[in-house]
Write a protein that holds these residues in place. Structure first.
Motif, PDB file in Angstrom:
ATOM      1  N   PRO A 258     124.561  28.302  26.433  1.00  8.02           N
ATOM      2  CA  PRO A 258     123.961  28.282  25.321  1.00  8.02           C
ATOM      3  C   PRO A 258     124.885  27.583  24.283  1.00  8.02           C
ATOM      4  O   PRO A 258     123.859  26.674  23.745  1.00  8.02           O
ATOM      5  CB  PRO A 258     124.503  29.271  24.856  1.00  8.02           C
ATOM      6  CG  PRO A 258     124.778  30.655  26.224  1.00  8.02           C
ATOM      7  CD  PRO A 258     125.284  29.505  26.687  1.00  8.02           C
ATOM      8  N   ASP A 259     125.913  27.230  23.773  1.00  8.95           N
ATOM      9  CA  ASP A 259     126.388  26.381  22.721  1.00  8.95           C
ATOM     10  C   ASP A 259     125.973  25.051  23.159  1.00  8.95           C
ATOM     11  O   ASP A 259     126.423  23.940  22.113  1.00  8.95           O
ATOM     12  CB  ASP A 259     127.794  26.972  22.254  1.00  8.95           C
ATOM     13  CG  ASP A 259     127.451  28.030  21.937  1.00  8.95           C
ATOM     14  OD1 ASP A 259     126.289  28.965  21.015  1.00  8.95           O
ATOM     15  OD2 ASP A 259     128.879  28.509  21.799  1.00  8.95           O
ATOM     16  N   ILE A 260     126.738  24.689  24.705  1.00 13.99           N
ATOM     17  CA  ILE A 260     126.558  23.206  25.151  1.00 13.99           C
ATOM     18  C   ILE A 260     125.345  22.809  24.996  1.00 13.99           C
ATOM     19  O   ILE A 260     124.713  22.105  24.790  1.00 13.99           O
ATOM     20  CB  ILE A 260     127.274  23.366  26.821  1.00 13.99           C
ATOM     21  CG1 ILE A 260     128.891  23.619  26.577  1.00 13.99           C
ATOM     22  CG2 ILE A 260     127.143  21.671  26.910  1.00 13.99           C
ATOM     23  CD1 ILE A 260     128.861  24.128  27.717  1.00 13.99           C
ATOM     24  N   ASP A 261     123.894  23.763  24.970  1.00 13.76           N
ATOM     25  CA  ASP A 261     122.791  23.065  25.814  1.00 13.76           C
ATOM     26  C   ASP A 261     122.469  22.940  24.005  1.00 13.76           C
ATOM     27  O   ASP A 261     121.311  21.572  23.868  1.00 13.76           O
ATOM     28  CB  ASP A 261     121.915  23.953  26.650  1.00 13.76           C
ATOM     29  CG  ASP A 261     122.251  24.507  27.634  1.00 13.76           C
ATOM     30  OD1 ASP A 261     123.384  23.271  28.905  1.00 13.76           O
ATOM     31  OD2 ASP A 261     122.079  25.349  27.711  1.00 13.76           O
ATOM     32  N   ASP A 262     122.506  23.933  23.378  1.00 11.26           N
ATOM     33  CA  ASP A 262     122.305  23.718  21.898  1.00 11.26           C
ATOM     34  C   ASP A 262     122.388  22.546  21.421  1.00 11.26           C
ATOM     35  O   ASP A 262     122.011  21.290  20.461  1.00 11.26           O
ATOM     36  CB  ASP A 262     122.771  25.382  20.785  1.00 11.26           C
ATOM     37  CG  ASP A 262     122.018  25.995  21.140  1.00 11.26           C
ATOM     38  OD1 ASP A 262     120.779  25.832  21.777  1.00 11.26           O
ATOM     39  OD2 ASP A 262     122.222  26.907  20.908  1.00 11.26           O
ATOM     40  N   ALA A 263     124.345  21.639  22.141  1.00 12.36           N
ATOM     41  CA  ALA A 263     124.858  21.165  21.009  1.00 12.36           C
ATOM     42  C   ALA A 263     123.908  19.767  21.779  1.00 12.36           C
ATOM     43  O   ALA A 263     124.038  18.493  20.918  1.00 12.36           O
ATOM     44  CB  ALA A 263     126.578  21.430  21.287  1.00 12.36           C
TER      45      ALA A 263
END
Length: 328
Positions: A258-263
């Motif tokens: 999830p953090d990778i997709d947001d970044a």
């Protein structure tokens, strides 16, 4: 009227000039006048013999002015006759007879009277009617005095007659005058009109368009816009770089999808915004350069509009009259 007659009487005039001064108690000025008169008379005789009648006439007149003698009128008449100034010769001979009186012998008087008969057939009497008084007459550019009621004696031939008066335009005519004529000439002199132009009001003065610099407003607007867009592009570039760093850090953490997709999404969004702002900056910079070129120099002058017709006033001055003229 031969030269020998005048030469024969040269000695008579010289004696008359010498006897004109008293023997004693005479003023030096009178002595100088007699000497000058004698010298000029002698010079006039010499010039006459040479055929230089104009110069001889001037010397005889100067001799009479220096030491007046009725006998000089005889020489003046002879010289004027040679110059074909028949009217002048006639006046000189008549004055010679009038001033000489019984001092002129009978033979000489008869000679002059015969000459006068011939001269009367070569002169005309001209009466002048002029609408202005006093007025002066000139014949062949030689002043002949003021206009009088009695006729003026004029030599036969082509004559240039001018009439002048103070404050009036000179009128000149060229006439062919026949001898033994009686003429009446009418002259209507026109006044010399002096116009004084009154200063026009400020409303009637036409405005001459001045050269003006072109407005630089489009250039300045473009410059500010380009600067703002360039600043926004720089901010987006910085944000995109920060988001990209966060994205790389998110990739190092396992099971952090999830953090990778947001970044990743944030990086793409800021990168797209930066690209849009960069393109807008380039476009604004191009328009600013164009605006700078178009606003350089001066505006072309526009044709001045003719002012509406306004009333004009002129003061007019003429002899014995004054007035105002204008358009309304």
């Amino acid at each position: 009227m031969s030269l020998s007659v005048r030469a024969r009487h040269r000695w008579i005039l010289a004696c008359s000039l010498a006897c004109a001064a008293p023997v004693t108690h005479v003023a030096h000025a009178q002595d100088r006048g007699i000497d000058e008169g004698r010298t000029r008379f002698t010079r006039g005789i010499e010039l006459y013999k040479e055929g230089n009648f104009h110069a001889a006439l001037a010397e005889f007149r100067a001799a009479y002015a220096a030491a007046p003698s009725f006998r000089i009128h005889y020489n003046l008449g002879q010289t004027l006759y040679q110059l074909q100034d028949y009217a002048g010769a006639m006046r000189a001979f008549e004055q010679y007879l009038a001033e000489g009186g019984d001092k002129i012998d009978g033979e000489r008087r008869k000679e002059i009277e015969d000459d006068l008969v011939k001269l009367r057939s070569r002169t005309a009497k001209v009466t002048f009617a002029v609408n202005v008084s006093p007025a002066e007459i000139s014949i062949d550019d030689e002043p002949r005095g003021m206009v009088q009621q009695q006729p003026l004696l004029v030599s036969a031939g082509r004559r240039r007659i001018s009439v002048t008066a103070s404050g009036y335009q000179t009128e000149t005519r060229v006439l062919d005058v026949a001898g033994a004529q009686e003429l009446e000439l009418k002259f209507e002199l026109k006044p010399i009109v002096t116009e004084v132009l009154l200063p026009p009001s400020s409303q009637t003065q036409s405005t001459i368009p001045a050269h003006r610099q072109k407005s630089r407003t489009p250039f300045y607007v473009g410059l500010v816009t380009t600067g703002v867009l360039a600043g926004g592009t720089a901010v987006m570039a910085a944000v995109t770089s920060s988001n990209h760093s966060a994205y790389e850090k998110a990739l190092e953490v396992p099971n952090n999808k999830p953090d990778i997709d947001d970044a990743r999404r944030a990086t793409r969004t800021t990168a797209l915004a930066g690209d849009i702002l960069g393109g807008a900056t380039i476009l604004a910079a191009g328009l600013t350069v164009f605006a700078f070129a178009m606003t350089s120099g001066e505006e072309p002058p526009q044709a001045a509009k003719a002012p509406p017709t306004k009333p004009t006033i002129r003061a007019v001055f003429a002899p014995n009259a004054a007035g105002v003229t204008g358009t309304f």
